[in-house]
Design a protein around this motif. Structure first.
Motif, PDB file in Angstrom:
ATOM      1  N   ASP A 108       0.835  -1.205   0.000  1.00  0.00           N
ATOM      2  CA  ASP A 108       0.000   0.000   0.000  1.00  0.00           C
ATOM      3  C   ASP A 108       0.874   1.261   0.000  1.00  0.00           C
ATOM      4  O   ASP A 108       1.698   1.451   0.899  1.00  0.00           O
ATOM      5  CB  ASP A 108      -0.888  -0.002   1.252  1.00  0.00           C
ATOM      6  N   PRO A 109       0.700   2.146  -0.993  1.00  0.00           N
ATOM      7  CA  PRO A 109       1.501   3.383  -1.047  1.00  0.00           C
ATOM      8  C   PRO A 109       1.358   4.254   0.197  1.00  0.00           C
ATOM      9  O   PRO A 109       2.280   4.994   0.549  1.00  0.00           O
ATOM     10  CB  PRO A 109       0.947   4.109  -2.276  1.00  0.00           C
ATOM     11  N   VAL A 110       0.202   4.147   0.879  1.00  0.00           N
ATOM     12  CA  VAL A 110      -0.001   4.933   2.102  1.00  0.00           C
ATOM     13  C   VAL A 110       1.010   4.519   3.167  1.00  0.00           C
ATOM     14  O   VAL A 110       1.583   5.363   3.874  1.00  0.00           O
ATOM     15  CB  VAL A 110      -1.440   4.755   2.629  1.00  0.00           C
ATOM     16  N   LEU A 111       1.253   3.200   3.261  1.00  0.00           N
ATOM     17  CA  LEU A 111       2.223   2.712   4.246  1.00  0.00           C
ATOM     18  C   LEU A 111       3.636   3.160   3.892  1.00  0.00           C
ATOM     19  O   LEU A 111       4.444   3.450   4.780  1.00  0.00           O
ATOM     20  CB  LEU A 111       2.156   1.189   4.322  1.00  0.00           C
ATOM     21  N   ASN A 116       8.087   6.896   5.126  1.00  0.00           N
ATOM     22  CA  ASN A 116       8.923   8.035   4.727  1.00  0.00           C
ATOM     23  C   ASN A 116       8.740   9.200   5.690  1.00  0.00           C
ATOM     24  O   ASN A 116       9.706   9.884   6.055  1.00  0.00           O
ATOM     25  CB  ASN A 116       8.584   8.473   3.296  1.00  0.00           C
ATOM     26  N   ALA A 117       7.493   9.417   6.115  1.00  0.00           N
ATOM     27  CA  ALA A 117       7.202  10.516   7.042  1.00  0.00           C
ATOM     28  C   ALA A 117       7.856  10.279   8.405  1.00  0.00           C
ATOM     29  O   ALA A 117       8.208  11.232   9.111  1.00  0.00           O
ATOM     30  CB  ALA A 117       5.689  10.673   7.211  1.00  0.00           C
ATOM     31  N   LEU A 127      13.235  -3.334   4.862  1.00  0.00           N
ATOM     32  CA  LEU A 127      13.314  -4.419   5.834  1.00  0.00           C
ATOM     33  C   LEU A 127      12.134  -4.450   6.800  1.00  0.00           C
ATOM     34  O   LEU A 127      11.698  -5.529   7.225  1.00  0.00           O
ATOM     35  CB  LEU A 127      14.626  -4.319   6.625  1.00  0.00           C
ATOM     36  N   LYS A 128      11.611  -3.277   7.166  1.00  0.00           N
ATOM     37  CA  LYS A 128      10.582  -3.216   8.202  1.00  0.00           C
ATOM     38  C   LYS A 128       9.159  -3.098   7.663  1.00  0.00           C
ATOM     39  O   LYS A 128       8.200  -3.392   8.389  1.00  0.00           O
ATOM     40  CB  LYS A 128      10.869  -2.033   9.143  1.00  0.00           C
ATOM     41  N   VAL A 129       9.015  -2.666   6.410  1.00  0.00           N
ATOM     42  CA  VAL A 129       7.672  -2.459   5.870  1.00  0.00           C
ATOM     43  C   VAL A 129       7.427  -3.317   4.626  1.00  0.00           C
ATOM     44  O   VAL A 129       6.527  -4.164   4.605  1.00  0.00           O
ATOM     45  CB  VAL A 129       7.437  -0.967   5.521  1.00  0.00           C
ATOM     46  N   GLU A 130       8.243  -3.117   3.602  1.00  0.00           N
ATOM     47  CA  GLU A 130       7.941  -3.736   2.307  1.00  0.00           C
ATOM     48  C   GLU A 130       8.130  -5.251   2.306  1.00  0.00           C
ATOM     49  O   GLU A 130       7.227  -5.990   1.891  1.00  0.00           O
ATOM     50  CB  GLU A 130       8.813  -3.086   1.221  1.00  0.00           C
TER      51      GLU A 130
END
Length: 209
Positions: A108-111, A116-117, A127-130
């Motif tokens: 999801d681009p929101v994640l 990034n924010a 490593l932690k999200v994608e």
């Protein structure tokens, strides 16, 4: 049946080990190439189409023809096992590469924006999200590649690389259905076992996701 196992049991066990070794070696190389390359393609979108096209072409080449094409290649043709592993790596590459690319692109681009924010670096985001979110899709690619490798590895016997295909080819040459089944059944069981184990891991990852 007992007489057959007494006569061929040790040979079936040895060839099964060779089959597993060929498959595992090819999968190791395919994963080592496909996973990083799939990640790279998500960062370099311009490379995605041509690289995936090349992987698709490799997948469409008939297995026996690919073994034959690699025979004259220096460093490969003189070692049957080496040649077989290279050919099997080529066949396993597409599912791993495609699923790694698709899985990460499907996050999801929101994640991604949230990470990034939060000030995550590209490596931290990977490593932690994608990768955690794409893990089940990537594993599905590894699962498909493994089953493909187990099946195609039976053709490796045609170039003298061993494996369960040796029994199949000998059975066909001598019109002996028992030998054909002695090679085909363990190969099918290996594919089913690999698919089942990786399927369970994939489901577990999907639930956690």
């Amino acid at each position: 049946m007992r007489e057959f196992l007494r006569q061929y049991g040790a040979q079936i066990a040895r060839l099964t080990f060779e089959h597993v070794w060929l498959t595992a070696s090819a999968m190791l190389f395919a994963a080592a190439i496909g996973l990083p390359l799939g990640i790279l393609l998500t960062r370099k979108q311009g490379l995605a189409r041509p690289v995936l096209a090349v992987a698709n072409v490799l997948q469409t080449i008939p297995s026996l023809a690919l073994f034959g094409l690699l025979l004259p290649v220096p460093f490969l043709g003189d070692r049957a096992a080496r040649l077989a592993i290279v050919a099997l790596t080529g066949y396993a590459l597409l599912p791993i590469l495609r699923n790694t690319y698709t899985g990460i692109r499907g996050v999801d681009p929101v994640l991604v924006d949230v990470s990034n924010a939060l000030g995550m670096s590209n490596l931290q985001r990977l490593l932690k999200v994608e990768l955690p979110l794409a893990a089940s899709v990537i594993l599905a690619g590894l699962r498909t590649a493994t089953v493909t490798c187990v099946g195609v590895a039976t053709i490796a016997a045609a170039v003298g690389a061993g494996g369960l295909g040796e029994l199949i080819f000998r059975g066909v040459a001598s019109v002996d259905n028992g030998l054909v089944l002695a090679g085909a059944i363990p190969a099918a069981l290996l594919a089913l076992c690999a698919d089942g184990v990786l399927g369970l891991v994939e489901k577990r990852l999907a639930v956690r996701r």
